[in-house]
Design a protein around this motif. Structure first.
Motif, PDB file in Angstrom:
ATOM      1  N   SER A 661      -0.199   3.740  11.787  1.00 19.98           N
ATOM      2  CA  SER A 661      -0.533   3.104  11.081  1.00 19.98           C
ATOM      3  C   SER A 661       0.158   2.261  10.394  1.00 19.98           C
ATOM      4  CB  SER A 661      -0.647   3.864  10.084  1.00 19.98           C
ATOM      5  OG  SER A 661      -1.774   4.774  10.144  1.00 19.98           O
ATOM      6  N   LEU A 666      -0.780  -1.395   7.711  1.00 22.21           N
ATOM      7  CA  LEU A 666      -1.083  -0.651   6.064  1.00 22.21           C
ATOM      8  C   LEU A 666       0.361  -0.411   5.606  1.00 22.21           C
ATOM      9  CD1 LEU A 666      -3.896   2.077   7.930  1.00 22.21           C
ATOM     10  CD2 LEU A 666      -4.187  -0.510   7.618  1.00 22.21           C
ATOM     11  N   HIS A 721      -4.431  -4.136   4.136  1.00 21.63           N
ATOM     12  CA  HIS A 721      -4.670  -4.287   5.561  1.00 21.63           C
ATOM     13  C   HIS A 721      -4.354  -5.382   5.373  1.00 21.63           C
ATOM     14  CE1 HIS A 721      -5.246  -4.815  10.445  1.00 21.63           C
ATOM     15  NE2 HIS A 721      -3.936  -4.958   9.868  1.00 21.63           N
ATOM     16  N   VAL A 755      -6.543   4.707   8.929  1.00 17.54           N
ATOM     17  CA  VAL A 755      -6.565   4.452   7.795  1.00 17.54           C
ATOM     18  C   VAL A 755      -6.506   5.961   7.048  1.00 17.54           C
ATOM     19  CG1 VAL A 755      -9.051   4.023   7.249  1.00 17.54           C
ATOM     20  CG2 VAL A 755      -7.719   3.091   6.079  1.00 17.54           C
TER      21      VAL A 755
END
Length: 859
Positions: A661, A666, A721, A755
């Motif tokens: 991630s 992220l 993001h 996520v």
């Protein structure tokens, strides 16, 4: 904050079954009227009196044999489940359940409920009672299949002509019924349990299966013999063909769900054997049969049930005194055992028994419609039938323990007694007086208030009075309806009744229904928004609460019930008759017992039923003490933070997800509650896209909804993001500073697949860094339900949904996701009334929690 409405109009599918039943009854009445239209009520009464005492005695003996044989059903069932009981116990349970089930609609449910009630007083497990009920149903069906199938195969042409069906279709049905019985015997001969994995059914032994077939066939034959001996000797059908027709008629009555199959049973019998028996003789035989096989056993069963409940209540009082004595250091004066003991104690089932008695009187007035004899005051059959309809509504109020219904029942019985006495019918007057006596002695059992009449609803009682008054005036005072000399049901279907008279009778019936339903129904208090002072008290208590779920008090859809000292509260909402509490009590534990008891008293006053949703094991003893049963909902995943780390092989998946991630760009951000407001527009956009993608709607009761005031109350975790918010969640923080839990979660459908796992990992690490002890991942519904022999029906149903309901809800996937964090699992329950009330409670809970059943299935 305003409360949303909690009562909505019933959907059409809820009205479908009652409409079908009413339509079936109307067809049956029309057929019966066409068959017996040449008979007068006085003539039928005379034919009944001509039935000889020897024939009646024979019918009563055969009735006793039939009910005695039916107690054998319970003997066989208890043998199958390996739970022996003495005959005086299972015989009592069988007779009470059978007599009430025969007379009331939905006989399977009524019989099951009464078996649960009686057997549970002898500590028989509910799972065992459920198996007994199921085996009894199979036994009953076997005898019906033998008689109906054998009779059809014996004379397929005659049956086909009577039913207006092709001979081949009749032969196919008969062969199928006989094959089903033979298949059952072959199935039991296999010996091994049936089913897959844990969902297995133990087969009875071939010997017990054969006993089931023979016992059931004998019981059906003895039941048919009761009516057969009552038929006139001239033109009487041979016994075996009659028994087959009788079995078909009884099954049709059972399927109709009408009380005692009334109308449908008679209609089917008329169709099958009406051409061989005179209408007058058949009508008289059916009346006497109903009295012998239905009414008399019902009265005996009602008396047995009252005695059983009185003994049970006395035993409960004695046990309570014994417990009190054992806990007290002081000496206790023993209870006098003089001639006045045991003392009458109104029991839980007393209102139901009295309601059934008043309903029986109402049915008699509706069907008979006229008082025998003559006097100056001579009410018409139509007016008497309207009084009977009112009695049926009063009986419903008695069943709900309403004080207004108690007063109305006494008034009605007093009026019937006085009217019958003026007509010289001392038997009816004495019966009404005897029925009123137990009502007088059980005044304390009818403590609930009816629905208050507000100014805005004054139209209903006025309309009811006008409609009923018009109908009574038309038939009693004006003389315009004097030509109608038949009960309401018959007169309304008779072609000889003028159209205007039918309209007046319909108006009177509608008036009784409007007035009765309004006067004898208990309702919940009207929705009311919590004021600022009340919410301030809630906020103060929540700030000291350890369980995070207490923050649901701020969703804006809850009512509140406070303890007498104001240190604890329950948050709840009303759905149907269920008062659903969200979670355990909140606040001072010392105040919980008084809080729950006062809440249950409030529910009882309004005729509702309690349900404590998503409660933990901390207070199960309190719920059981209040007479509630516990049904497992699932398991809640709680991650201990002291030893939590992403290092090591066990957490490799979480570690890899976090690293992936971060490589995707992220970024996590924790926002304090005071800084949430500037983000609201972006957050709302994410929430609306998420809801549109799932084609769903907000679920407020057990989860937070996207409401700006609500979201701004809590700290927030945001996942960005490329600078854009792609996911967020609100965080509940326990008032004692020990636990954190994610509540409202939203994400963009086109965001990275990792996520949500990334969000949870970051939240757990944040909670650990800030000194919290545990992180609550929420509940996995239907997880960990029992499937062994002692499992309850709810556990078995829940396990079926868990196993085969993946297409509707991601039960297993949710459990697997949370298990990846290696949490501790703690059990969550619903505390609610047990028995047959539990499915209704669960339906109300699902409707409330999911915003409707469709919302639950969509997730």
């Amino acid at each position: 904050m305003s409360l949303p409405p909690t009562v909505s109009a019933p959907p059409l599918r809820r009205l479908l079954v009652p409409l079908l039943v009413v339509g079936l009854l109307a067809v049956a009445v029309a057929v019966l009227h066409r068959t017996f239209r040449g008979l007068s009520w006085a003539g039928v009464a005379g034919d009944v009196l001509t039935v000889g005492p020897g024939v009646v005695v024979a019918a009563l003996v055969l009735t006793a044999v039939s009910y005695l044989a039916m107690t054998g059903y319970d003997a066989v069932a208890l043998r199958c489940v390996g739970h022996p009981l003495p005959y005086r116990r299972y015989g009592t349970a069988s007779f009470i359940a059978t007599a009430f089930g025969n007379n009331l609609g939905a006989s399977a449910l009524v019989g099951a409920a009464l078996r649960v009630r009686v057997y549970s007083s002898w500590q028989v497990p509910v799972s065992t009672i459920t198996r007994v009920v199921g085996i009894n149903a199979v036994t009953l069906a076997l005898g019906a299949a033998v008689l109906a199938g054998g009779g059809v195969l014996h004379d397929p042409t005659g049956v086909a002509v009577a039913l207006h069906l092709p001979v081949t279709a009749v032969l196919a049905v008969g062969a199928l019924l006989v094959a089903a019985v033979l298949g059952y015997l072959a199935w039991t001969a296999a010996g091994r349990p049936s089913g897959r994995r844990r969902l297995r059914v133990d087969r009875p032994s071939p010997r017990l299966a054969l006993v089931q077939v023979l016992l059931s066939t004998f019981e059906w034959l003895s039941m048919a013999a009761v009516l057969h001996v009552l038929l006139p000797a001239e033109g009487r059908v041979a016994f075996l063909p009659f028994a087959a027709a009788f079995a078909i008629a009884v099954v049709a009555g059972l399927v109709s769900n009408l009380p005692g199959g009334l109308g449908v049973f008679e209609t089917t019998l008329v169709v099958l054997i009406g051409s061989t028996t005179s209408p007058a003789g058949l009508a008289a035989a059916l009346v006497v049969y109903r009295l012998c096989y239905y009414v008399l056993p019902l009265l005996l069963a009602a008396a047995l049930l009252v005695v059983h409940e009185a003994r049970r209540a006395s035993g409960a009082v004695a046990a309570s005194r014994a417990v009190t004595a054992s806990r007290s250091a002081a000496a206790v004066v023993p209870v006098s055992a003089g001639p006045r003991s045991p003392r009458w104690v109104p029991s839980v089932r007393t209102p139901a028994v009295l309601a059934l008695s008043v309903a029986g009187a109402g049915v008699f007035m509706v069907v008979a419609g006229d008082l025998p004899g003559s006097a100056t005051l001579d009410p018409s059959a139509v007016t008497t039938s309207l009084v009977g309809v009112a009695a049926l509504l009063v009986a419903g109020g008695l069943h709900r323990r309403l004080r207004g219904a108690w007063i109305a029942a006494l008034t009605l019985l007093g009026g019937v007694a006085a009217l019958a006495a003026t007509h010289g019918d001392l038997v009816l007057a004495a019966a009404a007086a005897v029925l009123a006596l137990p009502l007088l002695r059980t005044r304390s059992a009818f403590h609930r208030g009816g629905c208050p009449v507000h100014r805005r609803t004054v139209l209903r009682p006025v309309l009811a009075t006008v409609l009923v008054g018009t109908a009574v005036w038309w038939h009693e005072l004006s003389g315009l309806g004097a030509a109608v000399d038949a009960p309401l049901l018959v007169a309304s279907l008779s072609q000889d009744t003028p159209a205007l008279d039918r309209l007046v009778m319909a108006a009177g019936t509608v008036g009784v229904l409007i007035g009765g339903r309004r006067a004898f129904s208990a309702t919940a208090p009207a929705p009311r928004a919590a004021d600022e002072q009340e919410m301030a008290r809630v906020a103060t208590i929540v700030a000291r609460s350890g369980r995070c779920v207490s923050h649901l008090a701020f969703t804006g859809d809850k009512r509140f019930h406070f303890s007498p000292d104001g240190t604890a509260f329950l948050m709840y909402q009303v759905e149907g008759r269920s008062w659903v509490v969200m979670g355990d009590p909140v606040g001072d534990p010392d105040a919980f017992r008084g809080l729950v008891l006062s809440f249950l008293a409030e529910i009882d006053r309004h005729g509702g039923r309690p349900a404590f949703y998503n409660v933990l094991t901390d207070h199960v003893d309190l719920y059981r003490e209040c007479g509630l049963s516990l049904a497992k909902l699932g398991e809640e995943a709680v991650v201990p933070l002291a030893g939590f780390t992403l290092a090591g092989k066990a957490r490799m998946g979480l570690r890899n997800c976090r690293n992936k991630s971060q490589r995707l760009g992220l970024v996590v951000e924790f926002v304090a509650a005071a800084d949430v407001a500037p983000l609201l527009s972006e957050l709302r956009e994410v929430s609306e896209v998420w809801l549109a993608h799932r084609n769903g709607r907000e679920k407020r009761f057990s989860l937070g909804a996207f409401d700006e005031d609500y979201v701004c109350r809590f700290p927030l975790v945001v996942i960005r993001h490329e600078g854009r918010i792609t996911a967020f969640a609100t965080l509940w923080v326990g008032g004692d500073g020990r636990e954190v839990q994610v509540d409202l979660m939203r994400r963009l459908p086109d965001g990275p697949r990792t996520v949500m796992t990334f969000l949870f990992v970051e939240c757990i690490l944040w909670a650990k860094d800030n000194g919290f002890a545990t992180f609550n991942l929420g509940m996995a519904p239907l997880s960990g339900l029992r499937t062994d022999a002692a499992a309850s029906p709810w556990d078995r149903l829940g396990h079926l949904l868990w196993t085969y309901g993946e297409r509707f809800y991601n039960f297993k996937g949710l459990r697997t996701f949370k298990q990846g964090f290696d949490p501790d699992w703690r059990t969550c329950y619903v505390a609610a009334p047990g028995g047959l009330a539990l499915p209704n409670v669960m339906t109300d809970v699902a409707t409330l929690v999911g915003g409707g059943l469709r919302g639950v299935l969509r997730g």
